[in-house]
Design an enzyme around this catalytic site. Structure first.
Site, mmCIF file in Angstrom:
data_model
loop_
_atom_site.group_PDB
_atom_site.id
_atom_site.type_symbol
_atom_site.label_atom_id
_atom_site.label_comp_id
_atom_site.label_asym_id
_atom_site.label_seq_id
_atom_site.Cartn_x
_atom_site.Cartn_y
_atom_site.Cartn_z
ATOM 1 N N ASN A 281 0.708 -0.958 -0.072
ATOM 2 C CA ASN A 281 -0.094 -0.173 -0.175
ATOM 3 C C ASN A 281 1.397 1.527 -0.345
ATOM 4 O O ASN A 281 0.389 2.242 0.495
ATOM 5 C CB ASN A 281 -1.030 0.198 1.227
ATOM 6 C CG ASN A 281 -0.449 0.141 2.637
ATOM 7 O OD1 ASN A 281 1.258 0.100 2.880
ATOM 8 N ND2 ASN A 281 -0.671 0.169 3.757
ATOM 9 N N ALA B 123 4.080 -5.233 7.536
ATOM 10 C CA ALA B 123 3.641 -4.637 9.058
ATOM 11 C C ALA B 123 4.614 -3.816 9.844
ATOM 12 O O ALA B 123 5.781 -3.354 8.767
ATOM 13 C CB ALA B 123 4.954 -6.378 10.243
ATOM 14 N N TYR C 132 4.983 -5.033 20.017
ATOM 15 C CA TYR C 132 5.612 -5.011 18.385
ATOM 16 C C TYR C 132 5.976 -6.655 18.883
ATOM 17 O O TYR C 132 5.567 -7.627 17.882
ATOM 18 C CB TYR C 132 6.893 -4.807 17.972
ATOM 19 C CG TYR C 132 7.599 -5.328 16.597
ATOM 20 C CD1 TYR C 132 6.779 -5.124 15.621
ATOM 21 C CD2 TYR C 132 8.830 -5.563 17.001
ATOM 22 C CE1 TYR C 132 7.234 -6.007 14.220
ATOM 23 C CE2 TYR C 132 9.654 -6.210 16.160
ATOM 24 C CZ TYR C 132 8.433 -6.328 14.572
ATOM 25 O OH TYR C 132 9.041 -7.312 13.772
#
Ligand code: UDP
Length: 327
Positions: free
Chosen positions: A31, A75, A141
């Site tokens: 994206n 991610a 994370y």
């Protein structure tokens, strides 16, 4: 065909370049929220799509029905940010990744190489860390990545998903041909930030913490060249194409360097002197992360080729090319 999700990002783009050099068929899905379109060669199929959008995923697998394997890089990966903004991390790294898995299964794609991390281990109780070390992450994370490892295991039992989770230690370095390299906005990683000082873009590097339980008091990490990581992904794809069991593998050099060691090596490689400011610890940072990659060596035949000096040298060449030199 391999679908590389997040193939315009740092590790993703180096892996795409490597796969293309091997003559493999690749489609990149990204994206461009943090990736760079120019990092993906223009002749490679590129889908500007978002993991959060189930329709984008559906279109990807419908448009490229010969996809047999996914490599998933897309991610968020900033430890500090994950402490400040956990929602962002759980949303993308877990929820959107479940959308990816579900879409894969809808289209009968069962193989995935997943970007995991040494942050799933938390504070190491033995060093170097082997894969069976307790996984008790100390930041959101690391928790998102551990959750995904567990979810993939459940999907494997229930739906026949076949995965290789690659637990990276500290990815670093740049393409040997200097076409692509590390380019994050904002940059938070140690080596490019030190190189910013070397090119005169910033005044000093902040050293986050100097009273850790390490010989010089600064954090120790195991830095692994991004080209070696690319090679490991290619081997993991080959593994999945002929095996149906899952793997969890550390990818590191097995050598630990402190923040001060890295600063010193940058000074040696660049010939520049680096100002440092001893600063507060950053939330979520374990003192020492060094990986044993014996399992990856045995199973994938993966042997990292590049050492710290190669990492700093390739990073320096890329950094000068991309961000210029003013000092
Ligand atoms: N670090 C530092 N100053 C910085 C950035 C990072 O001292 O400006 C330290 C950080 O605390 C960690 C190591 O350098 O111990 C590597 O951090 P980085 O963000 O590069 O990777 P991480 O280990 O978080 O994945």
């Amino acid at each position: 065909m391999i679908a590389v999700i997040g193939g315009a990002g740092y590790i993703g783009s180096h892996t795409v370049k490597y796969l293309i050099q091997q003559g493999r068929k690749v489609v990149v899905f990204d994206n461009l929220s943090t990736g760079h379109r120019e990092f993906v060669p223009s002749h490679i199929p590129f889908v500007n799509g978002d993991l959060a959008n189930k329709n984008d995923l559906n279109q990807l697998f419908k448009s490229y029905p010969d996809i047999d394997t996914v490599i998933h890089f897309a991610a968020f990966a900033y430890v500090g940010e994950s402490v400040q903004q956990p929602s962002k991390y759980y949303q993308n790294n877990v929820i959107n990744t479940i959308y990816l898995l579900d879409s894969m299964l809808d289209h009968k794609v069962k193989n995935i190489v997943f970007s995991s991390t040494c942050a799933t281990y938390g504070n190491s109780v033995v060093s170097p860390i082997k894969e069976d070390h307790p996984q008790i992450p100390i930041n959101p994370y690391g928790r998102t990545k551990l959750m995904m490892e567990q979810i993939m295991e459940d999907y494997s039992h229930a739906y026949g998903l076949n995965y290789v989770a690659l637990r990276y230690f500290n990815a670093a370095g740049a393409d040997i041909e200097c076409e692509i390299g590390e380019w994050h906005e904002p940059e938070t990683h140690l080596i490019p930030l030190i190189l910013d000082v070397a090119i005169g873009k910033s005044e000093a590097i902040s050293v986050f913490g100097s009273d850790f339980d390490t010989p010089d008091g600064t954090c120790i990490r195991d830095y692994i060249h991004v080209a070696d990581l690319a090679d490991a992904h290619s081997r993991a794809v080959d593994y999945l194409l002929v095996n149906s069991d899952n793997l969890k593998l550390n990818l590191g050099n097995g050598e630990g360097y402190s923040v001060l060691d890295i600063i010193k090596t940058v000074e040696e490689v660049t010939g520049k002197s680096i100002n440092k400011i001893m600063s507060e610890k950053r939330a979520g940072d374990p003192a020492r992360l060094i990986g044993s990659a014996e399992k990856a060596k045995q199973i994938l035949g993966w042997y990292p080729q590049l050492k710290l000096e190669d990492i700093i040298t390739t990073s320096w060449l890329w950094h000068m090319k991309k961000f210029g030199g003013t000092k």
